[in-house]
Design a protein around this motif. Sequence first.
Motif, mmCIF file in Angstrom:
data_model
loop_
_atom_site.group_PDB
_atom_site.id
_atom_site.type_symbol
_atom_site.label_atom_id
_atom_site.label_comp_id
_atom_site.label_asym_id
_atom_site.label_seq_id
_atom_site.Cartn_x
_atom_site.Cartn_y
_atom_site.Cartn_z
ATOM 1 N N LEU A 187 0.825 -1.209 0.000
ATOM 2 C CA LEU A 187 0.000 0.000 0.000
ATOM 3 C C LEU A 187 0.862 1.264 0.000
ATOM 4 O O LEU A 187 0.542 2.250 -0.671
ATOM 5 C CB LEU A 187 -0.936 -0.005 1.215
ATOM 6 C CG LEU A 187 -2.012 -1.106 1.220
ATOM 7 C CD1 LEU A 187 -2.797 -1.073 2.527
ATOM 8 C CD2 LEU A 187 -2.947 -0.942 0.024
ATOM 9 N N VAL A 188 1.971 1.247 0.749
ATOM 10 C CA VAL A 188 2.884 2.398 0.763
ATOM 11 C C VAL A 188 3.501 2.598 -0.617
ATOM 12 O O VAL A 188 3.576 3.728 -1.129
ATOM 13 C CB VAL A 188 3.982 2.218 1.830
ATOM 14 C CG1 VAL A 188 5.046 3.315 1.697
ATOM 15 C CG2 VAL A 188 3.379 2.253 3.226
ATOM 16 N N LEU A 189 3.945 1.515 -1.247
ATOM 17 C CA LEU A 189 4.578 1.617 -2.563
ATOM 18 C C LEU A 189 3.619 2.129 -3.628
ATOM 19 O O LEU A 189 4.040 2.796 -4.581
ATOM 20 C CB LEU A 189 5.132 0.252 -2.983
ATOM 21 C CG LEU A 189 6.352 -0.236 -2.189
ATOM 22 C CD1 LEU A 189 6.660 -1.682 -2.531
ATOM 23 C CD2 LEU A 189 7.567 0.641 -2.473
ATOM 24 N N THR A 194 8.533 8.790 -4.089
ATOM 25 C CA THR A 194 8.983 9.821 -3.143
ATOM 26 C C THR A 194 8.398 9.571 -1.764
ATOM 27 O O THR A 194 9.105 9.640 -0.746
ATOM 28 C CB THR A 194 8.587 11.222 -3.637
ATOM 29 O OG1 THR A 194 9.143 11.434 -4.938
ATOM 30 C CG2 THR A 194 9.110 12.287 -2.691
ATOM 31 N N GLU A 195 7.109 9.289 -1.709
ATOM 32 C CA GLU A 195 6.462 9.007 -0.425
ATOM 33 C C GLU A 195 7.050 7.760 0.217
ATOM 34 O O GLU A 195 7.287 7.721 1.433
ATOM 35 C CB GLU A 195 4.951 8.837 -0.626
ATOM 36 C CG GLU A 195 4.207 10.102 -1.004
ATOM 37 C CD GLU A 195 4.349 10.452 -2.487
ATOM 38 O OE1 GLU A 195 5.010 9.676 -3.224
ATOM 39 O OE2 GLU A 195 3.823 11.502 -2.889
ATOM 40 N N SER A 196 7.314 6.732 -0.591
ATOM 41 C CA SER A 196 7.896 5.500 -0.063
ATOM 42 C C SER A 196 9.297 5.748 0.492
ATOM 43 O O SER A 196 9.670 5.210 1.540
ATOM 44 C CB SER A 196 7.968 4.436 -1.170
ATOM 45 O OG SER A 196 6.688 4.151 -1.697
ATOM 46 N N LEU A 337 9.629 -3.288 2.733
ATOM 47 C CA LEU A 337 9.265 -2.190 1.837
ATOM 48 C C LEU A 337 10.291 -2.009 0.709
ATOM 49 O O LEU A 337 9.927 -1.955 -0.472
ATOM 50 C CB LEU A 337 9.142 -0.895 2.646
ATOM 51 C CG LEU A 337 8.872 0.384 1.855
ATOM 52 C CD1 LEU A 337 7.469 0.356 1.268
ATOM 53 C CD2 LEU A 337 9.044 1.618 2.744
ATOM 54 N N THR A 338 11.569 -1.927 1.068
ATOM 55 C CA THR A 338 12.584 -1.605 0.069
ATOM 56 C C THR A 338 12.930 -2.784 -0.836
ATOM 57 O O THR A 338 13.198 -2.596 -2.022
ATOM 58 C CB THR A 338 13.861 -1.086 0.756
ATOM 59 O OG1 THR A 338 14.223 -1.968 1.830
ATOM 60 C CG2 THR A 338 13.641 0.301 1.330
ATOM 61 N N ALA A 372 -0.026 -2.204 -11.554
ATOM 62 C CA ALA A 372 -0.409 -3.618 -11.658
ATOM 63 C C ALA A 372 0.732 -4.518 -11.199
ATOM 64 O O ALA A 372 0.508 -5.527 -10.509
ATOM 65 C CB ALA A 372 -0.812 -3.943 -13.095
ATOM 66 N N ASN A 373 1.946 -4.161 -11.561
ATOM 67 C CA ASN A 373 3.142 -4.886 -11.139
ATOM 68 C C ASN A 373 3.202 -4.963 -9.614
ATOM 69 O O ASN A 373 3.414 -6.034 -9.023
ATOM 70 C CB ASN A 373 4.368 -4.160 -11.698
ATOM 71 C CG ASN A 373 5.680 -4.869 -11.437
ATOM 72 O OD1 ASN A 373 5.777 -5.751 -10.607
ATOM 73 N ND2 ASN A 373 6.709 -4.461 -12.153
ATOM 74 N N THR A 374 2.998 -3.825 -8.966
ATOM 75 C CA THR A 374 3.059 -3.755 -7.505
ATOM 76 C C THR A 374 2.002 -4.641 -6.861
ATOM 77 O O THR A 374 2.271 -5.358 -5.882
ATOM 78 C CB THR A 374 2.885 -2.302 -7.034
ATOM 79 O OG1 THR A 374 3.891 -1.481 -7.643
ATOM 80 C CG2 THR A 374 2.993 -2.185 -5.521
ATOM 81 N N LEU A 375 0.800 -4.622 -7.410
ATOM 82 C CA LEU A 375 -0.292 -5.416 -6.840
ATOM 83 C C LEU A 375 -0.042 -6.914 -7.022
ATOM 84 O O LEU A 375 -0.243 -7.699 -6.088
ATOM 85 C CB LEU A 375 -1.619 -5.024 -7.493
ATOM 86 C CG LEU A 375 -2.163 -3.646 -7.117
ATOM 87 C CD1 LEU A 375 -3.359 -3.280 -8.001
ATOM 88 C CD2 LEU A 375 -2.573 -3.617 -5.637
ATOM 89 N N VAL A 376 0.421 -7.308 -8.193
ATOM 90 C CA VAL A 376 0.665 -8.734 -8.460
ATOM 91 C C VAL A 376 1.778 -9.261 -7.559
ATOM 92 O O VAL A 376 1.649 -10.317 -6.929
ATOM 93 C CB VAL A 376 1.009 -8.956 -9.943
ATOM 94 C CG1 VAL A 376 1.492 -10.391 -10.170
ATOM 95 C CG2 VAL A 376 -0.199 -8.668 -10.819
ATOM 96 N N VAL A 377 2.889 -8.517 -7.494
ATOM 97 C CA VAL A 377 4.018 -8.953 -6.667
ATOM 98 C C VAL A 377 3.629 -8.973 -5.195
ATOM 99 O O VAL A 377 3.955 -9.912 -4.460
ATOM 100 C CB VAL A 377 5.234 -8.032 -6.892
ATOM 101 C CG1 VAL A 377 6.353 -8.358 -5.900
ATOM 102 C CG2 VAL A 377 5.761 -8.173 -8.307
#
Length: 493
Positions: A187-189, A194-196, A337-338, A372-377
């Motif tokens: 969710l953060v990513l 910048t926010e992350s 996160l990172t 979409a990449n972020t959600l799938v991973v």
Amino acid sequence: MTSTPPVAPSAPAVSLGAQLTRRKPVERLVADAGSGEGGTLRRTLGVWHLTMISIGATLGTGIFVVLGEAVPVAGPAVVISFVLAGVIALLSALSYAELAGMIPAAGSSYSYSYATLGELAAWVCGWCLILEYGVSVAAVAVGWGQYVNELLDATLGVTIPDAWSQPPGAGGYFNVPALVVVVLATLVLLRGVTESARVNTVMVVVKILALLLFCSIAFTAFRAGNMTPLFPLGLAGMSSGAATLFFSYIGFDAASTAGEEARNPQRDLPRAIMLSLGIVTVLYCLVALAAVGALPWRRFEGTEAALARIVDNAGGGSLAVGLLSLGAVVAIASVVLTVLYGQIRILFAMSRDGLVPPIFARVDRRTGVPRANTLVVGLFVSVLAASIPLGELANATSIGTLFAFALVNVAVLTLRRTRPDLPRAFRVPFAPVVPIAGALLCCYAMLSLGLSTWVVFLGWMVLGLALYAGYGRHHSRLNSDTMGACSSTSSTD
């Protein structure tokens, strides 16, 4: 009589060998970093944020989670194991620094291999990076739940039952805390890089303070007798410990995955990689020395929250245990996160090259994030974290990382020979000795890992090669470019 128009000859077929060894020029890798059908990433990160990304991805994994796994293997020599693992990481970090400054692309060592060793080697490297980044996130998330329980116990006197804080095979049904931390990181990513980066910087500061708090308490209980014999399990135990602990250094290359989001990548990426590794190595060795000096090494068996236990035994009290556990919870969340960030960027680069489906290269116009990449991973890793025990995850990650690092060292040697003309913001000192030593030490550490780890790794490689043969080889952008060039030449003729 009507004449039949001449039929243009068909485009010559590209041989399998040519497909597997074709390379993507450095100039094209750099050009592709600023273009893409699915959108481009935004350059917003400076050297401070890049350094924090590397420290965030590294610091905490080995100390807060894997230390309890390595001490029973190496004994008090675990301190030397950290040094050895750090030296192996340093040699590869020097190679990473040179290549990151030359090729500021999101693909990290995948892109470096593509430019030097060819498409098949690049795919294998990228597949190892998926193991390194994606699986290590899951492994770290498993340990996160242990410190959540320590924190709850110290502050509220309650804990999450093993049934819901342990994966199957480790006394539970489903690791809910591991699932939760991966979902929160996802969710953060999704909010933007910048926010992350800002969230990660705060978490890095918190975990450094937590480790300094641990050292101040643990050294009060230091007993020289706990350090003897230094090698109770011999040099083989020390080497095995180093191979396991190499898992705790895998974050330093995370800055290289931010190559397309760095404002001045040629200058800042090498600095961030070297600075982060130096800070992490010093802290690791300091904390390991305090830990084995305060607690006999045989008592580390069976705990993934070793530091909290040491603080409690040293008389730090519930407040100190609570603060350390809070620091560990934040520290491990920062790693999740990172490293998750790095995994997403690796898939982004592979997708842009056509080796994985295009959905992974689509960038959201509003946030500049491959949504979409972020959600799938995030979904895949959260399920993995909740259902697989820590030990096998850590070892499988180590072998994939060592293999990728060995390829990076080879890539430096190859580019020094084939492209000496390319500008280099940073150069590996004492080349070719250092890259050769880095590659050989990575191979040595791989051989120190157990048979079960090798079986998992080879199975992973077989699966990866099958996917490349079935999808990547046919959809590669280099493949379509080659066929298009051949067709154009034939038409002209």
